[in-house]
Design a protein around this motif. Sequence first.
Motif, PDB file in Angstrom:
ATOM      1  N   SER A   4       0.967  -1.202  -0.080  1.00  0.00           N
ATOM      2  CA  SER A   4      -0.035   0.067  -0.044  1.00  0.00           C
ATOM      3  C   SER A   4       0.944   1.407  -0.081  1.00  0.00           C
ATOM      4  CB  SER A   4      -0.888   0.062   1.359  1.00  0.00           C
ATOM      5  OG  SER A   4      -0.129  -0.105   2.464  1.00  0.00           O
ATOM      6  N   GLY A   5       2.209   1.090  -0.031  1.00  0.00           N
ATOM      7  CA  GLY A   5       2.904   2.155  -0.002  1.00  0.00           C
ATOM      8  C   GLY A   5       3.647   2.604   1.437  1.00  0.00           C
ATOM      9  N   GLY A   6       4.902   2.925   1.503  1.00  0.00           N
ATOM     10  CA  GLY A   6       5.396   3.167   2.964  1.00  0.00           C
ATOM     11  C   GLY A   6       6.119   2.327   3.211  1.00  0.00           C
ATOM     12  N   LEU A   7       6.562   2.352   4.563  1.00  0.00           N
ATOM     13  CA  LEU A   7       7.646   1.816   5.270  1.00  0.00           C
ATOM     14  C   LEU A   7       6.983   0.617   6.526  1.00  0.00           C
ATOM     15  CD1 LEU A   7      10.789   0.779   5.653  1.00  0.00           C
ATOM     16  CD2 LEU A   7      10.937   2.727   7.226  1.00  0.00           C
ATOM     17  N   GLY A   8       7.071  -0.379   6.506  1.00  0.00           N
ATOM     18  CA  GLY A   8       6.574  -1.217   7.467  1.00  0.00           C
ATOM     19  C   GLY A   8       6.973  -1.113   8.985  1.00  0.00           C
ATOM     20  N   VAL A   9       6.039  -1.106   9.909  1.00  0.00           N
ATOM     21  CA  VAL A   9       6.362  -0.906  11.316  1.00  0.00           C
ATOM     22  C   VAL A   9       7.848  -1.832  11.949  1.00  0.00           C
ATOM     23  CG1 VAL A   9       5.649  -1.119  13.697  1.00  0.00           C
ATOM     24  CG2 VAL A   9       4.099  -0.510  11.950  1.00  0.00           C
ATOM     25  N   ARG A  10       7.673  -3.018  11.398  1.00  0.00           N
ATOM     26  CA  ARG A  10       8.924  -3.796  11.810  1.00  0.00           C
ATOM     27  C   ARG A  10      10.238  -3.346  11.379  1.00  0.00           C
ATOM     28  NH1 ARG A  10       8.465 -10.030  10.338  1.00  0.00           N
ATOM     29  NH2 ARG A  10       6.761  -9.627  11.777  1.00  0.00           N
ATOM     30  N   GLU A  11      10.302  -2.721  10.073  1.00  0.00           N
ATOM     31  CA  GLU A  11      11.335  -2.114   9.245  1.00  0.00           C
ATOM     32  C   GLU A  11      11.758  -0.795   9.997  1.00  0.00           C
ATOM     33  OE1 GLU A  11      13.274  -3.538   7.484  1.00  0.00           O
ATOM     34  OE2 GLU A  11      11.937  -5.377   6.958  1.00  0.00           O
ATOM     35  N   LEU A  12      10.621  -0.081  10.388  1.00  0.00           N
ATOM     36  CA  LEU A  12      11.011   1.113  11.323  1.00  0.00           C
ATOM     37  C   LEU A  12      11.681   0.891  12.606  1.00  0.00           C
ATOM     38  CD1 LEU A  12      10.624   4.215  11.428  1.00  0.00           C
ATOM     39  CD2 LEU A  12       8.327   3.995  12.238  1.00  0.00           C
ATOM     40  N   ARG A  13      11.051  -0.096  13.184  1.00  0.00           N
ATOM     41  CA  ARG A  13      12.013  -0.621  14.579  1.00  0.00           C
ATOM     42  C   ARG A  13      13.408  -0.885  14.249  1.00  0.00           C
ATOM     43  NH1 ARG A  13       6.492  -4.031  16.661  1.00  0.00           N
ATOM     44  NH2 ARG A  13       5.411  -2.072  17.040  1.00  0.00           N
ATOM     45  N   ARG A  14      13.520  -1.695  13.045  1.00  0.00           N
ATOM     46  CA  ARG A  14      14.799  -1.923  12.858  1.00  0.00           C
ATOM     47  C   ARG A  14      15.810  -0.712  12.744  1.00  0.00           C
ATOM     48  NH1 ARG A  14      15.459  -6.049   8.037  1.00  0.00           N
ATOM     49  NH2 ARG A  14      17.641  -5.898   8.587  1.00  0.00           N
ATOM     50  N   VAL A  15      15.224   0.198  11.748  1.00  0.00           N
ATOM     51  CA  VAL A  15      16.159   1.464  11.766  1.00  0.00           C
ATOM     52  C   VAL A  15      16.372   2.244  13.165  1.00  0.00           C
ATOM     53  CG1 VAL A  15      15.827   3.769  10.732  1.00  0.00           C
ATOM     54  CG2 VAL A  15      15.199   1.642   9.333  1.00  0.00           C
ATOM     55  N   ALA A  16      15.214   2.288  13.766  1.00  0.00           N
ATOM     56  CA  ALA A  16      15.301   2.840  15.373  1.00  0.00           C
ATOM     57  C   ALA A  16      16.831   2.095  15.791  1.00  0.00           C
ATOM     58  CB  ALA A  16      14.269   2.884  15.982  1.00  0.00           C
ATOM     59  N   ARG A  17      16.605   0.759  16.039  1.00  0.00           N
ATOM     60  CA  ARG A  17      17.613   0.138  16.477  1.00  0.00           C
ATOM     61  C   ARG A  17      19.115   0.417  16.085  1.00  0.00           C
ATOM     62  NH1 ARG A  17      13.999  -3.920  16.554  1.00  0.00           N
ATOM     63  NH2 ARG A  17      14.941  -4.992  15.079  1.00  0.00           N
ATOM     64  N   GLU A  18      19.067   0.558  14.670  1.00  0.00           N
ATOM     65  CA  GLU A  18      20.449   0.415  14.058  1.00  0.00           C
ATOM     66  C   GLU A  18      20.979   2.080  14.504  1.00  0.00           C
ATOM     67  OE1 GLU A  18      23.384  -0.503  11.586  1.00  0.00           O
ATOM     68  OE2 GLU A  18      21.760  -1.494  12.375  1.00  0.00           O
ATOM     69  N   VAL A  19      19.961   3.126  14.415  1.00  0.00           N
ATOM     70  CA  VAL A  19      20.671   4.463  14.453  1.00  0.00           C
ATOM     71  C   VAL A  19      20.697   4.788  15.746  1.00  0.00           C
ATOM     72  CG1 VAL A  19      20.032   5.007  12.116  1.00  0.00           C
ATOM     73  CG2 VAL A  19      18.308   5.524  13.820  1.00  0.00           C
ATOM     74  N   ASP A  20      20.137   3.978  16.906  1.00  0.00           N
ATOM     75  CA  ASP A  20      20.216   4.121  18.285  1.00  0.00           C
ATOM     76  C   ASP A  20      18.995   5.639  18.340  1.00  0.00           C
ATOM     77  OD1 ASP A  20      20.555   4.191  20.908  1.00  0.00           O
ATOM     78  OD2 ASP A  20      22.611   5.416  20.753  1.00  0.00           O
ATOM     79  N   ALA A  21      18.050   5.193  18.063  1.00  0.00           N
ATOM     80  CA  ALA A  21      17.097   6.438  18.218  1.00  0.00           C
ATOM     81  C   ALA A  21      15.552   5.932  18.472  1.00  0.00           C
ATOM     82  CB  ALA A  21      17.056   7.412  16.915  1.00  0.00           C
ATOM     83  N   ASP A  22      14.664   6.785  18.979  1.00  0.00           N
ATOM     84  CA  ASP A  22      13.538   6.254  19.105  1.00  0.00           C
ATOM     85  C   ASP A  22      12.564   6.181  17.848  1.00  0.00           C
ATOM     86  OD1 ASP A  22      12.222   8.811  18.463  1.00  0.00           O
ATOM     87  OD2 ASP A  22      13.034   9.491  20.470  1.00  0.00           O
ATOM     88  N   GLU A  23      11.443   5.525  17.580  1.00  0.00           N
ATOM     89  CA  GLU A  23      10.771   5.375  16.621  1.00  0.00           C
ATOM     90  C   GLU A  23      10.204   6.718  15.982  1.00  0.00           C
ATOM     91  OE1 GLU A  23       7.878   2.284  16.342  1.00  0.00           O
ATOM     92  OE2 GLU A  23       8.993   0.758  17.701  1.00  0.00           O
ATOM     93  N   THR A  24      10.099   7.702  16.516  1.00  0.00           N
ATOM     94  CA  THR A  24       9.586   8.781  16.076  1.00  0.00           C
ATOM     95  C   THR A  24      10.572   9.700  15.460  1.00  0.00           C
ATOM     96  OG1 THR A  24       7.954   9.397  17.822  1.00  0.00           O
ATOM     97  CG2 THR A  24       8.782  11.057  16.656  1.00  0.00           C
ATOM     98  N   THR A  25      11.988   9.541  15.795  1.00  0.00           N
ATOM     99  CA  THR A  25      13.027  10.058  15.265  1.00  0.00           C
ATOM    100  C   THR A  25      13.449   9.434  13.989  1.00  0.00           C
ATOM    101  OG1 THR A  25      13.905  11.081  17.459  1.00  0.00           O
ATOM    102  CG2 THR A  25      15.498  10.879  15.451  1.00  0.00           C
TER     103      THR A  25
END
Length: 745
Positions: A266-287
């Motif tokens: 449907s377009g966009g980035l999945g929630v699970r992938e967003l959480r992976r990014v947050a862990r990778e860059v050491d930030a919360d999901e909002t950032t």
Amino acid sequence: MLTPLVDWLRAQDDDTLADLLRLRSDLAVPPPADLTVLATRAGIRASVHRACDDLDTVALHVVEALVVADADSEPVPVAEIARLLGPDLPRAALDVALATLRARALIWDCGGGVALVPAVRDVVSRFPGGLGRPAAGVAASSDLPHLLAAVDPDERRVLETLAVGPPVGRSRGGADPASPVSRLLTRGLLVRVDADTVELPRQVGLALRGDRPLGGLTLDPSDLATTDRGVDTVDGTAAGAALRALRQAEQLVAFWGTSPPPALRSGGLGVRELRRVAREVDADETTAALLAEIVVAADLVGESDGVAPEWVPTTGADVWAAGGPEQKWAVLARAWLDLPRVPGLIGARDDAGRPIAALSDGPRRPTAPRDRRRVLAGLAELPAGTAVGGPDALAGLLAWRAPRQGGRLRDEVVRWTLTEATVLGVVALDALSTPGRTLLADPARAAAALRVALPDPVDHVLLQADLTAVAPGPLEPELERELDLVGEVESAGGATVYRFTETTVRRALDAGRTAAELHDLFATRSATPVPQGLTYLVDDVARRHGRLRGGAAASFLRSDDEVLIAEVLAAPAAGSLELRRIAPTVAVSPLPLAELMDGLREAGFTPTAEDQGGAVLDLTDRGRRISPRRRSGPPRAVEPDPEQLRGLVSRMRAGDALAGLRRSTEGGRAWSRGPGGATVETLRAAARERRSVWIGFVDGHGVAGEQVLEPTSVGGGVVEGRDTVDGGLRRVPLHRITSIALVEE
């Protein structure tokens, strides 16, 4: 009788009309042909709504008073407007508000009073000023004061509650006839709307409010609490935040280069992938969501083509990464400022109850750049280094200045903007930083402003006994590249911590660095002694590194140690690598060299790739890349040029004059061009008598046109004359003239 708006516009000077086009830029797109078109556009409902979005609270109070007074039907004296607004509004403030509305052509002077554009009635609420609709009967009679004086306390409480507003209340039709509401309905002081609703007539509400017919007015915004943080403190904090945001953006791009996340169907980035990014860059999901939105907006990451699209860095990311920190920050900050999306909506639910995903269409809001600039402009009004008391205080000020802007998310947008700006270093400690102030005023100079705020690059690190190095500030670009190669960033910010491991040292050796070069790097660039453990680590990895040498044959493997070659061929991995010995110290494989090197490393060996000359070949994986989309971005709102506006006003005046001349010829005599000399004779007569002529013609492309000329000469198949509108010299071939008429004086 209302004087038409177009007549009022014709009576205004050019500066007033140019100011109108500046304040209501939508009126000039496309350029109106004449003032009649301008007046028509100025009364269109959608344009009126946009114009009212910029009005402050006092001007909207005045609009409500004009609607209550029915100024869209008959002119209303200014004294009546002042009476409706009550004694709390000074006459000077009323005059300012009226001038504001007049400059936007929402009102105009007419017959000793003020007239209102009818579409303005749709802007205010259903009950302007909290008053109900007018009613006939008892409520409109002269007996109303006596009826109100005779009501008992229970009835008055009902009336006064509805008089404060809103003027409607719930009451069932079968209620007790002896109840206060039923008695008021019987006497006509209330009106039943439907079986469950009653309404207080406007006349009753006005009578109850006394000398404040529109109730209490909010004339001034509440005082904005501020704190002086100090320019140096704010800029230093902002610089640290900017460096951290840059590091996180770089980590995100690198992560998606090696592990591109799939795009949702449907377009966009999945929630699970967003959480992976947050862990990778050491930030919360909002950032993390904010950074993802920004790197995509900056065209550093794009959606790949294909059956299963992914979010992949573009080649533009490599160009971006080659710049200095200030240039990289400016790219991200400008992308955020012009982002036509609201990242704060990510994670919330849409109207259908579905969660809004990052990079999807859910957060798209075309007005987001305007709202973002409005919040930053509110901070920019404060002295440098001065912070607001918090997001709510700033939201209250902006809500007073433009209550209609932002819709239901008006106050939330203020909080989201401050949070996002703080992540990027545009705002620090609730104050606008100097780089942020420059970004708002002159984006092209934003990088230079951050360069001043950043501490001077340092040329050294502090090596620690735990195999880490601390960079006490932003490093020189060359030193930063070397440390990124030989170390791993453990934490970033004002001071960056690098950790050295066997893997990171081997990565540096794989890239062509020698053990001697790494020892020299640590010895010359450390302000502290080189720990013995780090020296041992480099020597140990280097001793085992490169004893095997791989090259492209498709690929080959060589070593001076025959036993080592035999050990490799005996390893279980040799079968999958398809190695074949062709000499005591050489083996070959049909696999690409990069795959051969990876397979040997997985088997526990430490080979080095080499080129045809025997030099170390860097096979480091740079990650996937796609072509940038080269998006131009949303068009920025540009302040109209005064000269352009004056030129547009002149063209409208000319169009108005031409329309008037055309009307004056409608009742006169016109000729079609024929084989005879009627056309030529008419033109020659006009030239002798110095009269104007209306000419209809067809140009070389077959497009019909018209012109009003004062002929000066006729001959050689051409009529030459002065344009009566702008005075320019015009030439029209006689054979292209289709009709002609003398303009009556």
